[in-house]
Motif scaffolding. Structure first.
Motif, PDB file in Angstrom:
ATOM      1  N   VAL A  75       0.850  -1.188   0.000  1.00 17.66           N
ATOM      2  CA  VAL A  75       0.000   0.000   0.000  1.00 17.66           C
ATOM      3  C   VAL A  75       0.889   1.243   0.000  1.00 17.66           C
ATOM      4  CG1 VAL A  75      -1.714   1.296   1.317  1.00 17.66           C
ATOM      5  CG2 VAL A  75      -1.908  -1.191   1.114  1.00 17.66           C
ATOM      6  N   LEU A  76       0.679   2.108  -1.001  1.00 19.92           N
ATOM      7  CA  LEU A  76       1.520   3.280  -1.160  1.00 19.92           C
ATOM      8  C   LEU A  76       0.826   4.591  -0.827  1.00 19.92           C
ATOM      9  CD1 LEU A  76       3.217   2.269  -4.518  1.00 19.92           C
ATOM     10  CD2 LEU A  76       4.122   2.014  -2.195  1.00 19.92           C
ATOM     11  N   SER A  77      -0.516   4.591  -0.787  1.00 22.66           N
ATOM     12  CA  SER A  77      -1.225   5.827  -0.475  1.00 22.66           C
ATOM     13  C   SER A  77      -2.501   5.517   0.292  1.00 22.66           C
ATOM     14  CB  SER A  77      -1.540   6.605  -1.759  1.00 22.66           C
ATOM     15  OG  SER A  77      -2.370   5.843  -2.598  1.00 22.66           O
ATOM     16  N   PRO A  79      -6.563   7.005   1.128  1.00 19.02           N
ATOM     17  CA  PRO A  79      -7.038   5.675   1.517  1.00 19.02           C
ATOM     18  C   PRO A  79      -6.868   4.662   0.376  1.00 19.02           C
ATOM     19  CG  PRO A  79      -8.888   7.046   0.837  1.00 19.02           C
ATOM     20  CD  PRO A  79      -7.651   7.910   0.763  1.00 19.02           C
ATOM     21  N   THR A  80      -6.460   3.474   0.740  1.00 20.96           N
ATOM     22  CA  THR A  80      -6.471   2.342  -0.189  1.00 20.96           C
ATOM     23  C   THR A  80      -7.483   1.360   0.349  1.00 20.96           C
ATOM     24  OG1 THR A  80      -4.196   2.579  -0.983  1.00 20.96           O
ATOM     25  CG2 THR A  80      -5.147   0.367  -1.067  1.00 20.96           C
ATOM     26  N   LEU A  81      -8.328   0.850  -0.516  1.00 19.28           N
ATOM     27  CA  LEU A  81      -9.305  -0.174  -0.153  1.00 19.28           C
ATOM     28  C   LEU A  81      -8.877  -1.473  -0.800  1.00 19.28           C
ATOM     29  CD1 LEU A  81     -12.563   1.871  -0.845  1.00 19.28           C
ATOM     30  CD2 LEU A  81     -11.405   1.554   1.335  1.00 19.28           C
ATOM     31  N   LEU A  82      -8.688  -2.489   0.015  1.00 16.66           N
ATOM     32  CA  LEU A  82      -8.364  -3.823  -0.488  1.00 16.66           C
ATOM     33  C   LEU A  82      -9.494  -4.757  -0.107  1.00 16.66           C
ATOM     34  CD1 LEU A  82      -4.604  -4.722   0.218  1.00 16.66           C
ATOM     35  CD2 LEU A  82      -5.747  -4.591  -1.976  1.00 16.66           C
ATOM     36  N   VAL A  83      -9.967  -5.528  -1.074  1.00 11.08           N
ATOM     37  CA  VAL A  83     -11.016  -6.501  -0.808  1.00 11.08           C
ATOM     38  C   VAL A  83     -10.382  -7.885  -0.801  1.00 11.08           C
ATOM     39  CG1 VAL A  83     -13.227  -7.429  -1.553  1.00 11.08           C
ATOM     40  CG2 VAL A  83     -12.699  -5.031  -1.982  1.00 11.08           C
ATOM     41  N   PHE A  84     -10.627  -8.623   0.285  1.00 17.34           N
ATOM     42  CA  PHE A  84     -10.101  -9.975   0.442  1.00 17.34           C
ATOM     43  C   PHE A  84     -11.239 -10.981   0.354  1.00 17.34           C
ATOM     44  CE2 PHE A  84      -6.952  -7.306   2.296  1.00 17.34           C
ATOM     45  CZ  PHE A  84      -5.746  -7.966   2.146  1.00 17.34           C
ATOM     46  N   ARG A  85     -10.999 -12.090  -0.328  1.00 17.47           N
ATOM     47  CA  ARG A  85     -11.950 -13.195  -0.351  1.00 17.47           C
ATOM     48  C   ARG A  85     -11.167 -14.451   0.028  1.00 17.47           C
ATOM     49  NH1 ARG A  85     -16.678 -14.105  -2.234  1.00 17.47           N
ATOM     50  NH2 ARG A  85     -16.799 -12.495  -3.810  1.00 17.47           N
ATOM     51  N   ASP A  86     -11.625 -15.124   1.072  1.00 15.31           N
ATOM     52  CA  ASP A  86     -10.966 -16.348   1.542  1.00 15.31           C
ATOM     53  C   ASP A  86      -9.462 -16.162   1.715  1.00 15.31           C
ATOM     54  OD1 ASP A  86     -13.446 -17.611   1.582  1.00 15.31           O
ATOM     55  OD2 ASP A  86     -13.248 -18.306  -0.479  1.00 15.31           O
ATOM     56  N   GLY A  87      -9.097 -15.023   2.296  1.00 16.29           N
ATOM     57  CA  GLY A  87      -7.705 -14.779   2.651  1.00 16.29           C
ATOM     58  C   GLY A  87      -6.834 -14.204   1.547  1.00 16.29           C
ATOM     59  N   GLU A  88      -7.390 -13.998   0.355  1.00 16.33           N
ATOM     60  CA  GLU A  88      -6.609 -13.487  -0.764  1.00 16.33           C
ATOM     61  C   GLU A  88      -7.141 -12.134  -1.219  1.00 16.33           C
ATOM     62  OE1 GLU A  88      -3.872 -14.906  -2.025  1.00 16.33           O
ATOM     63  OE2 GLU A  88      -4.090 -16.508  -0.542  1.00 16.33           O
ATOM     64  N   PRO A  89      -6.240 -11.175  -1.519  1.00 15.49           N
ATOM     65  CA  PRO A  89      -6.714  -9.897  -2.055  1.00 15.49           C
ATOM     66  C   PRO A  89      -7.248 -10.099  -3.474  1.00 15.49           C
ATOM     67  CG  PRO A  89      -4.307  -9.942  -1.955  1.00 15.49           C
ATOM     68  CD  PRO A  89      -4.791 -11.228  -1.342  1.00 15.49           C
ATOM     69  N   VAL A  90      -8.467  -9.624  -3.728  1.00 16.42           N
ATOM     70  CA  VAL A  90      -9.086  -9.819  -5.039  1.00 16.42           C
ATOM     71  C   VAL A  90      -9.402  -8.505  -5.753  1.00 16.42           C
ATOM     72  CG1 VAL A  90     -10.052 -12.081  -4.473  1.00 16.42           C
ATOM     73  CG2 VAL A  90     -11.411 -10.030  -4.036  1.00 16.42           C
TER      74      VAL A  90
END
Length: 118
Positions: A75-77, A79-90
């Motif tokens: 993550v470089l900036s 807000p960053t939104l990361l969505v995870f599904r079953d432990g993996e960023p998707v």
């Protein structure tokens, strides 16, 4: 009434709260106290957490207090939104956005969740 508040996660509990979640995706907001766009996004995510609680878990992590998770996901900036599904960023989104746009961007992830639970 704190059930729908956006929960705070840390480096210490990120695996348990985000990566171990099964059945519904987890939206993680990488945020900071000094970040204006992060503050703009806060009410949007609170509403989303309340309205989509059955299909989406919403949490946030402070980048200043939790550098390990920040580095782990590049993550470089904020807000960053990361969505995870079953432990993996998707999915990744950077910057503040309106609720309607955010829901449009999450449509694929949420649709897959609805299909999986039926």
């Amino acid at each position: 009434m704190k059930a729908h508040a956006v929960a705070e996660v840390t480096d210490a509990d990120f695996e348990e709260e985000v990566l171990a979640e099964r059945g519904r995706p987890v939206l993680v907001k990488f945020t900071a106290d000094w970040c204006g766009p992060c503050r703009q996004l806060a009410p949007v995510l609170s509403a989303l957490a309340a309205e989509e609680a059955s299909r989406l878990k919403v949490v946030q992590i402070d980048v200043d207090r939790n550098p390990a998770t920040l580095v782990r996901y590049g993550v470089l900036s904020t807000p960053t939104l990361l969505v995870f599904r079953d432990g993996e960023p998707v999915q990744q989104m950077v910057g503040a956005r309106a609720k309607r746009r955010l829901l449009q961007e999450l449509e694929g992830v949420l649709a897959a969740t609805a299909g999986a639970s039926g």
